[in-house]
Design an enzyme around this catalytic site. Structure first.
Site, PDB file in Angstrom:
ATOM      1  CG  HIS A 194      -0.304   0.185   2.526  1.00  0.00           C
ATOM      2  ND1 HIS A 194      -0.022  -0.865   3.368  1.00  0.00           N
ATOM      3  CD2 HIS A 194       0.119   1.296   3.173  1.00  0.00           C
ATOM      4  CE1 HIS A 194       0.531  -0.408   4.475  1.00  0.00           C
ATOM      5  NE2 HIS A 194       0.643   0.901   4.381  1.00  0.00           N
TER       6      HIS A 194
ATOM      7  CG  ASP B  73       0.136  -4.224   2.842  1.00  0.00           C
ATOM      8  OD1 ASP B  73       0.527  -3.586   1.849  1.00  0.00           O
ATOM      9  OD2 ASP B  73      -0.293  -3.680   3.880  1.00  0.00           O
TER      10      ASP B  73
ATOM     11  CB  SER C 210       3.434   1.435   6.220  1.00  0.00           C
ATOM     12  OG  SER C 210       2.247   1.619   6.936  1.00  0.00           O
TER      13      SER C 210
END
Length: 613
Positions: free
Chosen positions: A194, A225, A303
């Site tokens: 993402h 992911d 992230s």
């Protein structure tokens, strides 16, 4: 030289026993008040504690303590403090919760030096204390800032240009994002999927550098992911030691999350422990894979950053956190089995093929009457198949009502779990996710009270309403101002916002949650909107309504509809919609009006590029 005596503290609720059965001293260690404090050893020597060594929770309970006196107990009475690990140069060495290599239990030791352990501990000076021939480097918290793996953590800069799913002939305004990543072997960088979704430009910057290097996206794993990048500039790889991967951590193992979260430009380090390991919902990919829950803070920008164990090995990738009024400091990392699956998949195929599924929906068999009704023996356990995906290879062998007893020789319990590790169980979908697309799995089932065995080929999930379009622009088709498109989760989010699962029409949500694709290329086609013109008077209020058939022929997908309309020579174009609605237009007039409507709304083409071929 003996360490300074501890001050007395309130004893825990329950006394603790040492290995010999004697009661261990239950005094509570005095916790320094500041992140950087000193504990006196004697008048001449002090042991420094750096920031991050002591981490307290919301209620002030210490989560991690290094360098405190020995025999420390946490406030809940468990052996959660620190223990002596050896003595050298009149200084005591400390390590958080030493783990017995055979029993997997944590030891609580007295002030005497511990017995030999197959580990190598390091003092604050870096001096090694070798207990056996098996060496293992344990990175102390005060050495994290100077550890070599810190230089392998990079900052990722990405410019995104998302498609406009509501107006599929154009794109949204571009925006930028910052995230984290880390360097692995083979001149590659890992980050989150993402973080680079719908990317137009990706750049990475090393720690301590002022240069941003252009990166190329090699693979994007939507389900897990994870994304893999590379940099062509040789300067970027100079002096960098790739990160090494460790094994799947255990509960209460210490982890350190490194990245570039919101709140600053420099690297950030947060510490915590592993609090849960189970099959977890991955928000980005709408899948369920193995995940590790930790209590370290994971914020926006973290992230893609690595989570290290106390040996400096990467045990996961930070990717999501739980935001809830009743929860605090709940973060999730992608564990090494999932990471290694992604890397191996890319190395074997040169691309990302995904995590396969068995292709069945199942029901627990915990009710004894239900087991008796299907003819299961008392010793037999398993789960009942409710439905089989028509597009899955399993549809050729498995039937609704079959009882799955085992997967690849591992028995499945009545609640759908299988043995995981000592004292742990996990959903059997974990076994499926360990496989690669196209591999075979041995399935034992009970059908009509008889045992049968099948070799099932595993494939990726074909959803009727896809969760992602994997970077492709959305498809559309326009005739007489009526815009047709295929439904996807990004489309629903564009139309109804982040709460689309509450605000979208019930029939579309039912298709999303419960309907299965009957063929490989089946799509859910809807009338997205009607661009008002004289020819479509009376149809203006038709919005997001499913198209069932055209001139009496059921629709398979958007390309099928566009082909039939373009080749239609009938007098009228008749579209049959749900709720028994119909749209009827004169063929020649509708096709002639399309060009003028496109010019009015500045639409370059009546059909998307993927449908032209």
């Amino acid at each position: 030289m003996d360490p300074a005596p501890r001050k007395r503290g309130r004893p825990p609720k329950y006394p603790k026993l040492a290995n010999n059965g004697s009661v261990v001293s239950t005094g509570k260690p005095k916790i320094p008040k500041s992140p950087k404090a000193a504990i006196a050893v004697d008048d001449d020597e002090k042991v420094d504690l750096v920031a991050g060594v002591i981490r307290t929770g919301k209620r002030g309970r210490p989560r991690k303590l290094l360098g405190a006196p020995t025999n420390a107990l946490s406030q809940n009475g468990s052996a959660d403090g620190v223990v002596a690990a050896g003595k050298q140069d009149n200084k005591w060495l400390h390590k958080n919760r030493p783990l017995d290599a055979l029993s997997g239990k944590h030891h609580l030791r007295s002030k005497s030096p511990p017995p030999k352990s197959p580990k190598t501990l390091y003092s604050a000076k870096g001096d090694a204390l070798r207990h056996s021939s098996h060496e293992e480097h344990v990175v102390q918290v005060d050495d994290v800032k100077d550890a070599p793996f810190m230089d392998a953590v990079v900052k990722v800069f990405c410019v995104h240009t998302e498609p406009n799913f509501s107006l599929p002939w154009q794109r949204k305004r571009q925006f930028s994002s910052n995230s984290s990543g880390f360097i692995i072997s083979g001149r590659r960088v890992l980050t989150n999927a993402h973080s680079v979704e719908h990317h137009t430009q990706v750049k990475v910057k090393k720690r301590g550098s002022d240069t941003k290097h252009l990166a190329t996206v090699l693979a994007i794993g939507t389900e897990c992911d994870i994304a893999m990048l590379t940099v062509s500039d040789d300067e970027f790889w100079e002096g960098v030691i790739p990160v090494e991967f460790g094994d799947l951590p255990r509960l209460q193992d210490a982890v350190t999350v490194v990245g570039y979260p919101i709140g600053g430009d420099t690297i950030s380090v947060t510490s915590g422990v592993v609090s849960r390991i189970e099959v977890t919902s991955y928000v980005h990919g709408s899948t369920e894979l193995l995940g590790v829950q930790i209590d370290a803070a994971i914020n926006s920008g973290n992230s893609g950053g690595p989570a290290f164990n106390d040996r400096g090995q990467c045990v996961g990738i930070a990717f999501q956190s739980l935001k809830h009024e009743d929860a605090e400091n709940i973060g999730y990392v992608i564990p090494t089995p999932v990471i290694n699956h992604f890397i191996s998949d890319y190395e074997q195929t040169g691309d990302y093929t995904g995590f396969p599924i068995l292709g069945v929906e199942w029901q627990k068999m915990e009710n004894p009457d239900l087991r008796k009704a299907v003819g299961m023996e008392p010793s037999q356990k398993g789960v009942r198949i409710r439905r089989v995906e028509p597009t899955a290879p399993a549809a050729k062998s498995l039937l609704s009502g079959d009882i799955i007893l085992s997967f690849d020789g591992i028995d499945i319990a009545n609640d759908g779990t299988v043995p995981f590790r000592l004292g742990e169980r996990i959903g059997f979908s974990y076994l499926v996710s360990k496989k690669f697309t196209g591999e075979q799995a041995k399935i034992n089932i009970l059908r009509d009270r008889s045992l049968e065995k099948f070799d099932i080929k595993l494939a990726t999930h074909k959803r009727l309403v896809p969760v992602h379009i994997k970077g492709k622009p959305p498809s559309y088709y326009i005739v007489a101002g009526i815009v047709f498109t295929a439904v996807s989760v990004p489309y629903l989010r564009s139309e109804y916002g982040k709460d689309y699962d509450f605000d979208a029409p019930v029939k579309l949500l039912d298709k999303l949650l419960h309907s299965m694709a009957q063929t490989e290329n089946e799509q859910l086609v809807v009338v997205s909107q009607v661009l008002v013109a004289d020819i479509n008077i009376g149809y203006e209020e038709i919005v997001n309504t499913q198209v069932l058939a055209f001139n009496g022929t059921p629709i398979q997908n958007l390309k099928h509809l566009a082909t039939m309309v373009e080749s239609c020579e009938d007098e009228f174009l008749r579209f049959e919609l749900e709720y028994q609605q119909v749209v009827v237009l004169e063929t020649k007039t509708a096709k002639a009006a399309t060009h003028e409507i496109l010019a009015t709304h500045c639409i370059p083409s009546a059909v998307s590029n993927d449908l032209k071929n």
